[in-house]
Write a protein that holds these residues in place. Structure first.
Motif, PDB file in Angstrom:
ATOM      1  N   VAL A 118      37.836  33.977  47.773  1.00 20.50           N
ATOM      2  CA  VAL A 118      38.374  35.618  47.624  1.00 20.50           C
ATOM      3  C   VAL A 118      39.623  34.702  47.445  1.00 20.50           C
ATOM      4  O   VAL A 118      39.798  34.955  49.092  1.00 20.50           O
ATOM      5  CB  VAL A 118      37.562  36.722  47.083  1.00 20.50           C
ATOM      6  CG1 VAL A 118      36.744  37.276  46.558  1.00 20.50           C
ATOM      7  CG2 VAL A 118      38.351  37.623  48.542  1.00 20.50           C
ATOM      8  N   GLU A 119      40.510  35.325  47.416  1.00 18.34           N
ATOM      9  CA  GLU A 119      41.843  34.666  47.872  1.00 18.34           C
ATOM     10  C   GLU A 119      43.337  35.918  46.689  1.00 18.34           C
ATOM     11  O   GLU A 119      42.262  36.250  46.004  1.00 18.34           O
ATOM     12  CB  GLU A 119      42.215  33.069  47.738  1.00 18.34           C
ATOM     13  CG  GLU A 119      41.863  32.901  47.642  1.00 18.34           C
ATOM     14  CD  GLU A 119      42.440  31.949  48.990  1.00 18.34           C
ATOM     15  OE1 GLU A 119      42.878  32.507  50.173  1.00 18.34           O
ATOM     16  OE2 GLU A 119      41.058  31.028  49.472  1.00 18.34           O
ATOM     17  N   ASP A 120      44.341  35.433  47.904  1.00 16.40           N
ATOM     18  CA  ASP A 120      45.062  36.862  47.539  1.00 16.40           C
ATOM     19  C   ASP A 120      45.213  36.833  45.597  1.00 16.40           C
ATOM     20  O   ASP A 120      45.098  35.578  45.846  1.00 16.40           O
ATOM     21  CB  ASP A 120      45.657  36.524  48.556  1.00 16.40           C
ATOM     22  CG  ASP A 120      45.860  37.575  50.332  1.00 16.40           C
ATOM     23  OD1 ASP A 120      45.073  38.390  49.630  1.00 16.40           O
ATOM     24  OD2 ASP A 120      46.390  37.262  50.750  1.00 16.40           O
ATOM     25  N   TYR A 121      45.558  38.023  45.258  1.00 14.79           N
ATOM     26  CA  TYR A 121      45.993  37.921  43.830  1.00 14.79           C
ATOM     27  C   TYR A 121      47.173  36.615  43.540  1.00 14.79           C
ATOM     28  O   TYR A 121      47.486  35.650  42.882  1.00 14.79           O
ATOM     29  CB  TYR A 121      46.616  39.034  42.967  1.00 14.79           C
ATOM     30  CG  TYR A 121      46.738  39.373  41.799  1.00 14.79           C
ATOM     31  CD1 TYR A 121      45.552  39.219  40.820  1.00 14.79           C
ATOM     32  CD2 TYR A 121      47.455  38.841  41.187  1.00 14.79           C
ATOM     33  CE1 TYR A 121      45.710  39.505  39.322  1.00 14.79           C
ATOM     34  CE2 TYR A 121      47.950  38.704  39.897  1.00 14.79           C
ATOM     35  CZ  TYR A 121      47.255  39.469  38.603  1.00 14.79           C
ATOM     36  OH  TYR A 121      47.008  39.020  37.585  1.00 14.79           O
ATOM     37  N   ALA A 122      48.092  37.147  44.763  1.00 15.61           N
ATOM     38  CA  ALA A 122      49.402  36.690  44.020  1.00 15.61           C
ATOM     39  C   ALA A 122      48.922  34.829  44.614  1.00 15.61           C
ATOM     40  O   ALA A 122      50.418  34.482  43.345  1.00 15.61           O
ATOM     41  CB  ALA A 122      50.766  36.844  45.081  1.00 15.61           C
ATOM     42  N   ARG A 123      48.787  34.736  45.416  1.00 13.22           N
ATOM     43  CA  ARG A 123      48.378  33.139  45.611  1.00 13.22           C
ATOM     44  C   ARG A 123      47.753  32.879  44.361  1.00 13.22           C
ATOM     45  O   ARG A 123      48.010  30.776  43.990  1.00 13.22           O
ATOM     46  CB  ARG A 123      47.530  33.003  46.615  1.00 13.22           C
ATOM     47  CG  ARG A 123      47.135  31.239  46.921  1.00 13.22           C
ATOM     48  CD  ARG A 123      46.511  31.415  48.236  1.00 13.22           C
ATOM     49  NE  ARG A 123      47.236  32.094  49.748  1.00 13.22           N
ATOM     50  CZ  ARG A 123      48.623  31.776  49.859  1.00 13.22           C
ATOM     51  NH1 ARG A 123      48.820  30.053  50.043  1.00 13.22           N
ATOM     52  NH2 ARG A 123      49.018  32.794  50.850  1.00 13.22           N
ATOM     53  N   LEU A 124      46.715  33.158  43.544  1.00 13.19           N
ATOM     54  CA  LEU A 124      45.686  32.253  42.345  1.00 13.19           C
ATOM     55  C   LEU A 124      46.785  32.342  41.218  1.00 13.19           C
ATOM     56  O   LEU A 124      46.161  31.637  40.274  1.00 13.19           O
ATOM     57  CB  LEU A 124      44.490  33.502  42.066  1.00 13.19           C
ATOM     58  CG  LEU A 124      43.089  33.526  43.521  1.00 13.19           C
ATOM     59  CD1 LEU A 124      42.524  34.784  42.857  1.00 13.19           C
ATOM     60  CD2 LEU A 124      42.890  31.616  43.665  1.00 13.19           C
ATOM     61  N   HIS A 125      48.089  33.273  41.493  1.00 10.52           N
ATOM     62  CA  HIS A 125      48.885  33.098  40.696  1.00 10.52           C
ATOM     63  C   HIS A 125      49.959  32.719  40.510  1.00 10.52           C
ATOM     64  O   HIS A 125      51.044  32.986  40.028  1.00 10.52           O
ATOM     65  CB  HIS A 125      48.353  34.688  39.794  1.00 10.52           C
ATOM     66  CG  HIS A 125      47.420  35.296  39.539  1.00 10.52           C
ATOM     67  ND1 HIS A 125      46.964  34.922  38.269  1.00 10.52           N
ATOM     68  CD2 HIS A 125      46.298  35.654  39.713  1.00 10.52           C
ATOM     69  CE1 HIS A 125      46.065  35.856  37.434  1.00 10.52           C
ATOM     70  NE2 HIS A 125      45.097  36.320  38.486  1.00 10.52           N
ATOM     71  N   ALA A 126      49.989  31.709  41.392  1.00  5.62           N
ATOM     72  CA  ALA A 126      50.911  31.365  41.963  1.00  5.62           C
ATOM     73  C   ALA A 126      51.619  29.823  40.797  1.00  5.62           C
ATOM     74  O   ALA A 126      52.464  29.432  40.987  1.00  5.62           O
ATOM     75  CB  ALA A 126      51.390  30.512  42.919  1.00  5.62           C
ATOM     76  N   GLY A 127      50.998  29.282  40.101  1.00  5.03           N
ATOM     77  CA  GLY A 127      51.248  28.258  38.899  1.00  5.03           C
ATOM     78  C   GLY A 127      50.317  26.928  39.678  1.00  5.03           C
ATOM     79  O   GLY A 127      50.931  26.007  38.446  1.00  5.03           O
TER      80      GLY A 127
ATOM     81  N   ASN B  44      43.869  27.511  34.058  1.00  6.52           N
ATOM     82  CA  ASN B  44      43.127  28.158  34.839  1.00  6.52           C
ATOM     83  C   ASN B  44      43.162  29.291  35.181  1.00  6.52           C
ATOM     84  O   ASN B  44      42.205  30.403  35.823  1.00  6.52           O
ATOM     85  CB  ASN B  44      42.092  26.939  36.302  1.00  6.52           C
ATOM     86  CG  ASN B  44      41.543  25.354  35.163  1.00  6.52           C
ATOM     87  OD1 ASN B  44      41.021  26.065  33.982  1.00  6.52           O
ATOM     88  ND2 ASN B  44      41.669  24.943  36.189  1.00  6.52           N
ATOM     89  N   GLU B  45      44.632  30.086  35.433  1.00  2.00           N
ATOM     90  CA  GLU B  45      44.504  30.707  36.107  1.00  2.00           C
ATOM     91  C   GLU B  45      44.062  31.913  35.599  1.00  2.00           C
ATOM     92  O   GLU B  45      43.745  33.299  35.971  1.00  2.00           O
ATOM     93  CB  GLU B  45      46.455  30.611  36.758  1.00  2.00           C
ATOM     94  CG  GLU B  45      46.608  29.700  37.746  1.00  2.00           C
ATOM     95  CD  GLU B  45      48.217  30.162  38.365  1.00  2.00           C
ATOM     96  OE1 GLU B  45      48.623  31.086  37.719  1.00  2.00           O
ATOM     97  OE2 GLU B  45      48.443  29.098  39.614  1.00  2.00           O
ATOM     98  N   LYS B  46      44.623  31.923  33.589  1.00  2.00           N
ATOM     99  CA  LYS B  46      44.767  32.416  33.028  1.00  2.00           C
ATOM    100  C   LYS B  46      42.900  32.655  32.998  1.00  2.00           C
ATOM    101  O   LYS B  46      42.813  34.216  32.618  1.00  2.00           O
ATOM    102  CB  LYS B  46      44.744  32.085  31.949  1.00  2.00           C
ATOM    103  CG  LYS B  46      46.273  31.471  31.368  1.00  2.00           C
ATOM    104  CD  LYS B  46      46.595  31.302  30.397  1.00  2.00           C
ATOM    105  CE  LYS B  46      47.984  30.543  30.433  1.00  2.00           C
ATOM    106  NZ  LYS B  46      48.099  29.877  29.255  1.00  2.00           N
ATOM    107  N   LEU B  47      42.206  32.402  33.559  1.00  2.00           N
ATOM    108  CA  LEU B  47      40.663  32.537  33.107  1.00  2.00           C
ATOM    109  C   LEU B  47      39.834  33.485  34.904  1.00  2.00           C
ATOM    110  O   LEU B  47      38.924  33.199  34.792  1.00  2.00           O
ATOM    111  CB  LEU B  47      39.846  31.086  33.419  1.00  2.00           C
ATOM    112  CG  LEU B  47      40.602  30.487  31.981  1.00  2.00           C
ATOM    113  CD1 LEU B  47      40.096  28.938  31.876  1.00  2.00           C
ATOM    114  CD2 LEU B  47      39.987  31.232  30.448  1.00  2.00           C
ATOM    115  N   SER B  48      40.546  33.777  35.871  1.00  2.00           N
ATOM    116  CA  SER B  48      40.551  33.679  36.533  1.00  2.00           C
ATOM    117  C   SER B  48      40.137  35.779  36.720  1.00  2.00           C
ATOM    118  O   SER B  48      40.928  36.468  36.112  1.00  2.00           O
ATOM    119  CB  SER B  48      41.457  33.947  37.791  1.00  2.00           C
ATOM    120  OG  SER B  48      42.603  34.761  37.783  1.00  2.00           O
ATOM    121  N   PHE B  49      39.239  35.452  37.483  1.00  4.43           N
ATOM    122  CA  PHE B  49      38.329  37.322  37.415  1.00  4.43           C
ATOM    123  C   PHE B  49      39.042  37.551  38.347  1.00  4.43           C
ATOM    124  O   PHE B  49      39.317  37.228  39.818  1.00  4.43           O
ATOM    125  CB  PHE B  49      37.056  37.012  38.069  1.00  4.43           C
ATOM    126  CG  PHE B  49      36.177  36.478  37.059  1.00  4.43           C
ATOM    127  CD1 PHE B  49      35.590  37.040  36.008  1.00  4.43           C
ATOM    128  CD2 PHE B  49      35.896  35.133  36.727  1.00  4.43           C
ATOM    129  CE1 PHE B  49      34.395  37.408  34.778  1.00  4.43           C
ATOM    130  CE2 PHE B  49      34.809  35.130  36.040  1.00  4.43           C
ATOM    131  CZ  PHE B  49      34.377  36.498  35.091  1.00  4.43           C
TER     132      PHE B  49
END
Lengths: 321, 321
Positions: free
Chosen positions: B46-55, B60-65
């Motif tokens: 797992v990674e921090d939510y903000a990092r996974l949604h930083a662009g 693929n970001e839209k597909l993240s759990f």
């Protein structure tokens, strides 16, 4: 302040040298277990939310990370807010152990598996614990399980294989501490505890190595002050033996450490089983691995029924397996 | 109805025989990459939510759990409901690739790593995609990356090592298709597309093998009907070459496949780089591995800048790497 490029709280990165060491150790573990006939399986990292919260995981269930459903509607969100329950919005979760996934795996694939199935699974699990020294929120478990084989034979195989793993890893001087849940319940009955409070009492007994027999008595007083004192006397007598060389796996030594307890039918069956185990393992354990009876060994999970064991190494303050 | 003991939707169990095959293949991949100087690392799942949604992860970001925060208060839940945004309740997520974790890892540990760092990470990633044949919601990626080395040399190493992996896995007859993002942008400029619509146009060009040049033109008309026709003519000419033996990595063959495009400065630099790459790899590729220019090869992620490549195997309908 933590660096913004650190891994999530309580989790860690492995740099090449650490990763190589870890892979080397895991390779040894795999090879030894394979040579004992265990077959490696893999299950997904996540399981259905309902399965993770079905009660099999005991207190660990409370520590599980929950995964948000995808495409949550405004209505579903409002309903969760009205109920004050964000967990309504989750449909999956990260596994907190490998036992819950194994039971699901076995139920799903039973027809494709041998009648005696020796399963090996080495994989990460997650617990939302308060991070502390040596405890991480993501860590690897190496589980072996034997399904479909009578109790004692399976225990002997598990302990023999695990002892060989320890020897191959170079962990000399390990002690395997064994107990049997029937001994624990017999002990509690002998001291006068009703079976309804046995589980709560065991959680306290499990703390003996941390808080001592006086601390255990203090905690147990909430359940029953008279029984607490009785159990305290037994534990105070056992404590120095555990701290010393431990209690050898003979009927005499076991009964001497728990005077009167063996008269309880359940405890007697447990003691007999432990003695048989010790006899079967004599000579089968690698050099330097010792096996000892520990009447205060509890293990947290309610799904244990017979033999339980734990391995201690002088280089580690806590149990290593 | 799905069995209640199946793994979560779009995920799978590995029985012993399948797990053994998989571990064998992963072992080959690791060994070959290690012999090329790549060092294995591990990062948390797992990674921090903000990092996974930083662009950085594109679509693929839209597909993240997403993972629910622990201890969500009634106020926080009500606020999320008022905002109509359940993602406010998440603070972590399952990684959707290994690139985002690698960039964080590198930022965190740069001082402890060699100046040219060859990273290998083989690990699962998760995407909440609609499950379909051959696509799972949990799957393993094997990533190699070279950080701190000039472009072309790094590409040569990546392709050489990967070709050897394919050969060792017994995947004979593989074709490595290469392109350069500068060729793609040059092609679009040549056809008259404004740079503002290049990214959207490329997503459509990427579908050439599925919908053909007529299909691509149909989709591109929404951007610009005149430019769509121009690009359509180029693609229609390229299509049979790609379906045949492909386009060899010589200046003549490349320019013949894209007449006029090489006059664009960016495209010319890209073509020159591809030709150099082909020359450097000549003789270094294992028997049976072919390298070909594919001007329609796009790759989804916006973070690619220079060379891009993809590997096709005759036994698989889709790209294998």
């Amino acid at each position: 302040m933590a660096s913004p490029v650190n891994p999530p709280r309580g989790m860690r990165d492995f740099l090449p040298a650490d990763k190589a060491r870890r892979e080397h150790a895991l390779g040894i573990i795999k090879n030894v277990y394979r040579s004992h006939g265990f077959d490696e399986i893999e299950t997904p990292v996540v399981e259905d939310y309902a399965r993770l919260h079905a009660g099999l995981g005991g207190d660990n269930e409370k520590l599980s990370f929950s995964i948000l459903k995808r495409g949550i509607t405004a209505d579903a969100l409002a309903a969760a807010a009205a109920a004050g329950n964000p967990e309504q919005l989750a449909d999956l979760g990260l596994r907190f152990d490998l036992t819950v996934p194994l039971t699901r795996f076995y139920a799903s694939h039973r027809a494709e598996l041998p009648s005696v199935f020796r399963a090996l699974q080495i994989a990460p699990v997650w617990r939302a614990e308060r991070p502390q020294k040596g405890r991480y929120r993501q860590f690897v478990q190496a589980d072996i399980d034997i399904i479909g084989e009578a109790g004692l034979l399976a225990e002997i195989e598990l302990i023999t294989a695990t002892s060989q793993v320890l020897a191959e890893l170079g962990l000399a001087g390990c002690t395997i501490r064994v107990n049997d849940r029937r001994v624990l319940f017999g002990l509690l009955s002998h001291c006068g505890f009703e079976s309804a409070v046995h589980d709560r009492a065991l959680i306290t007994v499990d703390k003996l190595d941390k808080i001592g027999s006086a601390g255990v008595v203090d905690e147990l007083r909430e359940l029953d002050s008279v029984d607490a004192e009785t159990l305290g006397v037994v534990l105070a007598a056992v404590e120095p033996k555990l701290a010393g060389d431990g209690i050898t796996l003979t009927p005499q030594a076991i009964e001497a450490s728990l005077p009167g307890v063996a008269e309880n039918t359940g405890a007697a069956a447990g003691i007999e089983s432990l003695v048989e185990l010790g006899a079967a393992l004599a000579g089968a354990l690698p050099e330097g691995v010792t096996i000892r009876f520990d009447p205060t060994l509890v293990r947290g999970m309610g799904y244990y029924t017979g033999t339980i064991f734990e391995i201690a190494h002088p280089g580690s303050g806590s149990s290593v397996g």
